[in-house]
Design an enzyme around this catalytic site. Sequence first.
Site, short mmCIF file in Angstrom:
data_model
loop_
_atom_site.label_atom_id
_atom_site.label_comp_id
_atom_site.label_asym_id
_atom_site.label_seq_id
_atom_site.Cartn_x
_atom_site.Cartn_y
_atom_site.Cartn_z
N GLU A 204 0.82 -1.21 0.00
CA GLU A 204 0.00 0.00 0.00
C GLU A 204 0.86 1.26 0.00
O GLU A 204 0.37 2.35 0.29
CB GLU A 204 -0.96 -0.01 1.19
N LYS A 336 -15.64 -1.57 3.07
CA LYS A 336 -15.01 -1.91 1.80
C LYS A 336 -16.07 -2.46 0.85
O LYS A 336 -16.73 -3.46 1.16
CB LYS A 336 -13.94 -2.98 2.02
P1 PGA Z 1 -6.56 -6.05 2.57
O1 PGA Z 1 -5.95 -5.08 3.68
O2 PGA Z 1 -7.11 -5.22 1.48
O3 PGA Z 1 -5.36 -6.87 2.17
O4 PGA Z 1 -7.61 -6.87 3.27
C1 PGA Z 1 -6.57 -3.90 4.08
C2 PGA Z 1 -7.02 -3.94 5.52
O5 PGA Z 1 -6.87 -4.98 6.20
O6 PGA Z 1 -7.56 -2.96 6.02
ZN ZN Z 2 -7.90 -4.12 8.07
#
Ligand code: PGA
Ligand code: ZN
Length: 425
Positions: A204, A336
């Site tokens: 990220e 998400k």
């Molecule tokens: P991921 O990580 O997109 O790999 O799940 C992001 C998070 O855990 O917030």
């Molecule tokens: Zn997370």
Amino acid sequence: MKITSVKAYQVFDSRGNPTVETLVELEDGTQGAGLVPSGASTGRHEAKELRDGVPGRFAGRSVLNAVANVNGALAAAVLGRDALDQAGLDAALIAADGTADKSRLGANALLSVSMAVARAAAGTRREPLHAWLGGGQGTLLPLPQVQIIGGGKHANGRVDVQDFMIVPLAARSYEEALEIAFNVYHRAGAVMRSRGLLAGVADEGGYWPQFASNEAAFDVLLEGISAAGHVPGRDVGIAVDIAATDLFRDGKYHLVLENRVCDTDAFSNLIISWLDRFPIVSIEDPLAEDDWEGWSKLRAAIGGRCQLVGDDLFTTNLARIEQGVARQAANAVLIKLNQIGTVSETIAAIRRTQAAGWRPIVSARSGETEDAFIAHLAVATNAGQLKVGSFCRSERMAKWNEVLRIHHQLGSRARFEIPEFRSSR
Ligand code: PGA
Ligand code: ZN
């Protein structure tokens, strides 16, 4: 405003992995596209992303079946439907799939259509996406949670904690928040370089960690904040995502870096000791995704000292958020889109979170794309916080930049607020 064309194809995300993009067209010729992100530290209760699993083809990661499902079953379900009825559209996608976890046609397939239709609807209405999604009610620019050091599954387990982030508490505007993020990101990098600890960036965009302990990462973060001329705790708070589901095996939490194995109580006490030692304002996934009792106990122990965020715990799933509210298991929810798979369900999860007096944090995935949909989603819903990774790499900057554009577009209607993290309900 009828949907007249739905076409998907395979494109690639920020890790170079295949993902789905869908382009829809409406009867007036307006087009809209949606690109789907992908997680690495995924929760068990997430809607399921469909990958082909064909050995020898993109290491099994191609999404040609999901693409075919958009072009086939999902197109058939939505062609001719009104693009301005997002709820009806999403219900049709869900019905076409027919499973609780969207595993038949793939959450990636459903979401790409759902996002593309929302975009096309905004386009035909000649409204910015945030205005369309939020009925014109969205005016709050989000406070960023910016990753400085990456770890966990995003850095090959090099430190146990997944995200070491900052929250720019002293910012009086979204622009100032980004300036603080810039300062800390570059200063922390300079501190790591001077110690010979700089080894590139994780998935990220946060620095790839080379620390002997998780605490050492906190220390470097604090140094970076101070070196940038900010007072830790006053100007800049720390946010962490422990992503503890990835540390949980055989009923215990394993801190590999420190060769430590803890039960829920011992691990909770470790987290609380971090709260005592470091200016932490937000903790995400301190415990595993099904450790409900541990979560409720930890929340009671922490009281209102910081924001307690469930990511893998809730997976943007209304039923799980309901359960969390009933159990008083957290006080904030990571949001998400691809954890649940449609735009309408995501907005419903945000609304339920807000109705409980809890805070939603709109979030990217570790595998991202150039699509900045979530910047609009955050403003549309007045979510108040946005987490998209670090302050480099264009799939991250695309989101921070989109909020700048939205600010420009909203003008004096835009608001910016720092939540009171230390009296989180
Ligand atoms: P991921 O990580 O997109 O790999 O799940 C992001 C998070 O855990 O917030
Ligand atoms: Zn997370």
